[in-house]
Design a protein around this motif. Sequence first.
Motif, PDB file in Angstrom:
ATOM      1  N   VAL A   1       0.837  -1.198   0.000  1.00 47.05           N
ATOM      2  CA  VAL A   1       0.000   0.000   0.000  1.00 47.05           C
ATOM      3  C   VAL A   1       0.875   1.252   0.000  1.00 47.05           C
ATOM      4  N   LEU A   2       1.945   1.218   0.790  1.00 47.06           N
ATOM      5  CA  LEU A   2       2.847   2.361   0.871  1.00 47.06           C
ATOM      6  C   LEU A   2       3.529   2.617  -0.469  1.00 47.06           C
ATOM      7  N   VAL A   3       3.921   1.530  -1.131  1.00 44.84           N
ATOM      8  CA  VAL A   3       4.577   1.681  -2.432  1.00 44.84           C
ATOM      9  C   VAL A   3       3.614   2.305  -3.441  1.00 44.84           C
ATOM     10  N   ASP A   4       2.375   1.890  -3.379  1.00 46.17           N
ATOM     11  CA  ASP A   4       1.369   2.496  -4.257  1.00 46.17           C
ATOM     12  C   ASP A   4       1.287   3.994  -4.010  1.00 46.17           C
ATOM     13  N   ARG A   5       1.347   4.353  -2.734  1.00 48.25           N
ATOM     14  CA  ARG A   5       1.280   5.764  -2.383  1.00 48.25           C
ATOM     15  C   ARG A   5       2.490   6.514  -2.933  1.00 48.25           C
ATOM     16  N   LEU A   6       3.662   5.866  -2.854  1.00 41.85           N
ATOM     17  CA  LEU A   6       4.887   6.468  -3.395  1.00 41.85           C
ATOM     18  C   LEU A   6       4.726   6.738  -4.888  1.00 41.85           C
ATOM     19  N   ARG A   7       4.182   5.749  -5.586  1.00 42.07           N
ATOM     20  CA  ARG A   7       3.991   5.868  -7.027  1.00 42.07           C
ATOM     21  C   ARG A   7       3.067   7.051  -7.351  1.00 42.07           C
TER      22      ARG A   7
END
Lengths: 196, 196
Positions: A66-72
């Motif tokens: 989920v965090l990586v999605d947010r980074l993207r």
Amino acid sequence: MPESPVDSRRVTSVAELSRVGLELFLQNGFEGTTVEDIATAAGISRRTFFRYFASKNDVPWGDFDVLVDRLRTHLRATPAGVSTIAALHAAIVDFNDYPKAEQDRHRQRMDLLLNVPVLVAHSTLRYASWRQAIAEFIAARSGTSVAALRPHVVSWAYQAASIASYEVWLRQPRVELTAVLDEALTTLEQEFRRPA
Amino acid sequence: MPESPVDSRRVTSVAELSRVGLELFLQNGFEGTTVEDIATAAGISRRTFFRYFASKNDVPWGDFDVLVDRLRTHLRATPAGVSTIAALHAAIVDFNDYPKAEQDRHRQRMDLLLNVPVLVAHSTLRYASWRQAIAEFIAARSGTSVAALRPHVVSWAYQAASIASYEVWLRQPRVELTAVLDEALTTLEQEFRRPA
DNA sequence: CTACATGTGGCACTCAGTGTCACTTCAAGG
DNA sequence: CCTTGAAGTGACACTGAGTGCCACATGTAG
């Protein structure tokens, strides 16, 4: 209905299970804690545990994807005026900016991830999606293919800088993680000749 | 004594066991091969297998540590006149320069290491000593501490360049690995502003 | 021939991870 | 209120990696 027939203490979310596991790892070490232990502490069965986590190694990671999605999303939302390097710098610092209340838990989590060999190894797989997000952004900004050498090498370098920062932070809990990261990223940027 | 009481086909060296394992991995896949399979094929017991390898994951690596020692020696033997970058360039190309006769096996080994998730993860641990050798050299040459950020970030970048080269090479077996590496390292060097 | 060190095999055990199936819970629709 | 179906859960059995322990073989030095 004051009491549900189901044990109200039963833990049924990745985030909460991760917290329960982390607590046990802190007490008995990662190797010293069995999946059975975690399941029991969470009031679920061993079998059910494996419906929440693909492996014991994933427990400390919690909801990382989920965090990586947010980074993207964060990167994609960067205005065109901001340089690639500046955008990455800001996004990465932000990615690692946890609320005060969670900092202790986060430190504990990272302590495991960086020091338990099995987890160090496993981290490579989890970090891959993080690097991918960075590489995609660099490729898009520089107009080259994601398959090219440069985006990947640079994303590895960013990962290295992040990990190195965490290692410093774990040794010196006084300093702010975001401050260390800021410094590390600045150092890294000075290593690159061309504007990325 | 034409026949020893001990089965003459018994394999009792890390290098040979690695070859036997590799062959089985090629036939049945890494996951599809059990330690028992390898032990049987090598004429030894499962228990003995684990006296040669700490884990099944180490089989494809064979005698890697020996190679890293050689890399270290190679670097140390570099005359002071050669720049750090040039020294690393030469040493890394040399490190990956395998004799013709072993190239097929080497490709097969690397194919596993870069594509089987468990092995990708485990590689992090094995590569650590390689990176350490690079980082030590950089630190020594630049007169800084090995604990500093820069040697580690740069050594990660070198690892990334190496891995990226292998990925290219595995897709295009026609080209020489050393040639790809040479190109990748040149690209990398152009990324660094200061002379390392 | 003895003594000792090293290598090996067998056995039993722990634990991670998976497949299967029966059971419960719960919401939707009659 | 009852039924039906989907989703989550638990029990059980099984595979396979890795380890501890002990007995036995081999080889070497005295």
